[in-house]
Design a protein around this motif. Structure first.
Motif, PDB file in Angstrom:
ATOM      1  N   ILE A  33       0.964  -1.182   0.145  1.00  0.00           N
ATOM      2  CA  ILE A  33       0.129  -0.032  -0.065  1.00  0.00           C
ATOM      3  C   ILE A  33       0.963   1.398   0.129  1.00  0.00           C
ATOM      4  O   ILE A  33       0.489   2.169  -0.521  1.00  0.00           O
ATOM      5  CB  ILE A  33      -1.034   0.033   1.145  1.00  0.00           C
ATOM      6  CG1 ILE A  33      -2.142   0.977   0.948  1.00  0.00           C
ATOM      7  CG2 ILE A  33      -0.302   0.143   2.645  1.00  0.00           C
ATOM      8  CD1 ILE A  33      -3.292   0.858   1.652  1.00  0.00           C
ATOM      9  N   ASP A  34       1.874   1.112   0.404  1.00  0.00           N
ATOM     10  CA  ASP A  34       2.874   2.213   0.617  1.00  0.00           C
ATOM     11  C   ASP A  34       3.472   2.787  -0.699  1.00  0.00           C
ATOM     12  O   ASP A  34       3.669   4.090  -1.194  1.00  0.00           O
ATOM     13  CB  ASP A  34       4.278   1.892   1.606  1.00  0.00           C
ATOM     14  CG  ASP A  34       3.761   1.859   3.005  1.00  0.00           C
ATOM     15  OD1 ASP A  34       2.726   2.761   3.415  1.00  0.00           O
ATOM     16  OD2 ASP A  34       4.486   1.146   3.793  1.00  0.00           O
ATOM     17  N   VAL A  35       3.692   1.670  -1.605  1.00  0.00           N
ATOM     18  CA  VAL A  35       3.929   1.881  -2.976  1.00  0.00           C
ATOM     19  C   VAL A  35       3.070   2.715  -3.935  1.00  0.00           C
ATOM     20  O   VAL A  35       3.291   3.661  -4.507  1.00  0.00           O
ATOM     21  CB  VAL A  35       4.119   0.452  -3.618  1.00  0.00           C
ATOM     22  CG1 VAL A  35       4.318   0.794  -5.353  1.00  0.00           C
ATOM     23  CG2 VAL A  35       5.586  -0.094  -3.127  1.00  0.00           C
ATOM     24  N   VAL A  36       1.615   2.150  -3.844  1.00  0.00           N
ATOM     25  CA  VAL A  36       0.568   2.916  -4.381  1.00  0.00           C
ATOM     26  C   VAL A  36       0.226   4.166  -3.654  1.00  0.00           C
ATOM     27  O   VAL A  36       0.221   5.266  -4.500  1.00  0.00           O
ATOM     28  CB  VAL A  36      -0.743   2.017  -4.143  1.00  0.00           C
ATOM     29  CG1 VAL A  36      -1.864   2.751  -4.869  1.00  0.00           C
ATOM     30  CG2 VAL A  36      -0.482   0.705  -4.728  1.00  0.00           C
ATOM     31  N   ARG A  41       0.501  10.131  -4.174  1.00  0.00           N
ATOM     32  CA  ARG A  41       1.106  11.369  -3.620  1.00  0.00           C
ATOM     33  C   ARG A  41       1.760  12.141  -4.481  1.00  0.00           C
ATOM     34  O   ARG A  41       1.839  13.528  -4.427  1.00  0.00           O
ATOM     35  CB  ARG A  41       1.842  11.088  -2.257  1.00  0.00           C
ATOM     36  CG  ARG A  41       2.187  12.250  -1.437  1.00  0.00           C
ATOM     37  CD  ARG A  41       2.970  11.807   0.054  1.00  0.00           C
ATOM     38  NE  ARG A  41       2.411  10.790   0.786  1.00  0.00           N
ATOM     39  CZ  ARG A  41       2.539   9.519   0.730  1.00  0.00           C
ATOM     40  NH1 ARG A  41       3.884   9.109   0.205  1.00  0.00           N
ATOM     41  NH2 ARG A  41       1.880   8.480   1.533  1.00  0.00           N
ATOM     42  N   ASN A  42       2.744  11.428  -5.266  1.00  0.00           N
ATOM     43  CA  ASN A  42       3.518  12.072  -6.139  1.00  0.00           C
ATOM     44  C   ASN A  42       2.684  12.653  -7.363  1.00  0.00           C
ATOM     45  O   ASN A  42       3.050  13.781  -7.775  1.00  0.00           O
ATOM     46  CB  ASN A  42       4.605  11.021  -6.826  1.00  0.00           C
ATOM     47  CG  ASN A  42       5.594  11.670  -7.640  1.00  0.00           C
ATOM     48  OD1 ASN A  42       5.834  12.840  -7.415  1.00  0.00           O
ATOM     49  ND2 ASN A  42       6.167  10.991  -8.620  1.00  0.00           N
ATOM     50  N   CYS A  43       1.691  11.943  -7.665  1.00  0.00           N
ATOM     51  CA  CYS A  43       0.840  12.416  -8.898  1.00  0.00           C
ATOM     52  C   CYS A  43       0.029  13.757  -8.325  1.00  0.00           C
ATOM     53  O   CYS A  43      -0.337  14.527  -9.200  1.00  0.00           O
ATOM     54  CB  CYS A  43      -0.274  11.609  -9.386  1.00  0.00           C
ATOM     55  SG  CYS A  43       0.630  10.281 -10.308  1.00  0.00           S
ATOM     56  N   ASN A  46       3.066  16.847  -7.181  1.00  0.00           N
ATOM     57  CA  ASN A  46       4.102  17.214  -8.513  1.00  0.00           C
ATOM     58  C   ASN A  46       3.195  18.083  -9.308  1.00  0.00           C
ATOM     59  O   ASN A  46       2.246  17.797  -9.774  1.00  0.00           O
ATOM     60  CB  ASN A  46       4.575  15.923  -9.147  1.00  0.00           C
ATOM     61  CG  ASN A  46       5.668  16.357 -10.224  1.00  0.00           C
ATOM     62  OD1 ASN A  46       5.778  17.368 -10.448  1.00  0.00           O
ATOM     63  ND2 ASN A  46       6.078  15.161 -10.598  1.00  0.00           N
ATOM     64  N   ASP A  47       3.825  19.288  -9.559  1.00  0.00           N
ATOM     65  CA  ASP A  47       3.281  20.154 -10.292  1.00  0.00           C
ATOM     66  C   ASP A  47       2.525  19.969 -11.660  1.00  0.00           C
ATOM     67  O   ASP A  47       1.189  20.264 -11.881  1.00  0.00           O
ATOM     68  CB  ASP A  47       3.969  21.553 -10.344  1.00  0.00           C
ATOM     69  CG  ASP A  47       3.051  22.864 -10.892  1.00  0.00           C
ATOM     70  OD1 ASP A  47       2.210  22.925 -10.246  1.00  0.00           O
ATOM     71  OD2 ASP A  47       3.766  23.467 -11.630  1.00  0.00           O
ATOM     72  N   PRO A  48       3.334  19.319 -12.630  1.00  0.00           N
ATOM     73  CA  PRO A  48       2.665  19.081 -14.001  1.00  0.00           C
ATOM     74  C   PRO A  48       1.585  17.883 -13.838  1.00  0.00           C
ATOM     75  O   PRO A  48       0.675  18.077 -14.407  1.00  0.00           O
ATOM     76  CB  PRO A  48       3.881  18.845 -14.622  1.00  0.00           C
ATOM     77  CG  PRO A  48       4.924  18.771 -14.133  1.00  0.00           C
ATOM     78  CD  PRO A  48       4.743  19.347 -12.749  1.00  0.00           C
ATOM     79  N   ALA A  49       2.173  16.792 -12.900  1.00  0.00           N
ATOM     80  CA  ALA A  49       1.224  15.774 -12.935  1.00  0.00           C
ATOM     81  C   ALA A  49      -0.199  16.187 -12.062  1.00  0.00           C
ATOM     82  O   ALA A  49      -1.317  15.592 -12.460  1.00  0.00           O
ATOM     83  CB  ALA A  49       1.847  14.595 -12.174  1.00  0.00           C
ATOM     84  N   SER A  50      -0.201  17.136 -11.218  1.00  0.00           N
ATOM     85  CA  SER A  50      -1.404  17.523 -10.564  1.00  0.00           C
ATOM     86  C   SER A  50      -2.378  18.094 -11.358  1.00  0.00           C
ATOM     87  O   SER A  50      -3.478  18.015 -11.376  1.00  0.00           O
ATOM     88  CB  SER A  50      -1.147  18.195  -9.240  1.00  0.00           C
ATOM     89  OG  SER A  50      -0.377  19.486  -9.572  1.00  0.00           O
TER      90      SER A  50
END
Length: 186
Positions: A33-36, A41-43, A46-50
């Motif tokens: 679950i920490d990987v997912v 969290r990164n998506c 992260n500015d372009p991904a968000s």
């Protein structure tokens, strides 16, 4: 359904499939679950991904609202379901599917070996008619002769009454009933 709606539905379905697979993998502890959580969290941080996630989310929210609150059938589709709209210099005439079905029923009543008939009518864009008739016949009926005669008479009656081309008259004999109480044609 329009092309854009089909594409959006395909994308939406694929995203739901991926989310469902990930949920199953998490429940069975096949992925951590920490990987997912780290990917999500990164998506989102992260500015372009968000911004991409936000844009996709807004589009799906709008599509969901459209599907929930607005009827996707167009006025043309509604007219096609109702019947055939004929126009001339004097005005318009709507011939309903029910009218065509009643014509078919009246033809069937003229045949003594046709006990009962249920009819379904399909219309295409060029106002061509396809008729699907389910028959209950008497035990003394000659099915092939009855069906050929019935098909010819149905085509003739619909053409005469409505001036519409009948492309097909499909007959299915659903049941053979004993005897006949009707008078009329064979």
């Amino acid at each position: 359904m329009k092309v854009i709606e089909k594409i959006a539905l395909i994308i939406y379905s694929n995203i739901m499939l991926i989310i469902s697979i990930i949920a199953c993998l998490l429940i069975f502890n096949w992925i951590d679950i920490d990987v997912v959580g780290g990917i999500v969290r990164n998506c989102l941080t992260n500015d372009p991904a968000s911004k991409i996630v936000l844009g996709v989310s807004v589009v799906f929210i709008l599509l969901s609202i459209r599907c929930i609150f607005f009827d996707p059938t167009s006025k043309e589709e509604i007219k096609d379901k109702q019947g055939v709209l004929l126009e001339n210099e004097n005005g318009k005439l709507m011939i309903s599917k029910e009218t065509i079905e009643n014509l078919v029923d009246s033809v069937a009543r003229d045949f003594k070996s046709a006990e009962n008939i249920t009819t379904r009518v399909e219309l295409d864009k060029e106002n061509n008619v396809k008729i699907f008739a389910n028959l209950v016949i008497t035990s003394d009926a000659k099915i092939k002769d009855l069906s050929v005669n019935l098909q010819d008479k149905i085509k003739e009656r619909v053409k005469t009454a409505t001036d519409l081309e009948v492309k097909e008259v499909n007959i299915a004999v659903k049941k053979v009933a004993p005897g006949s109480k009707k008078e009329g044609q064979a």
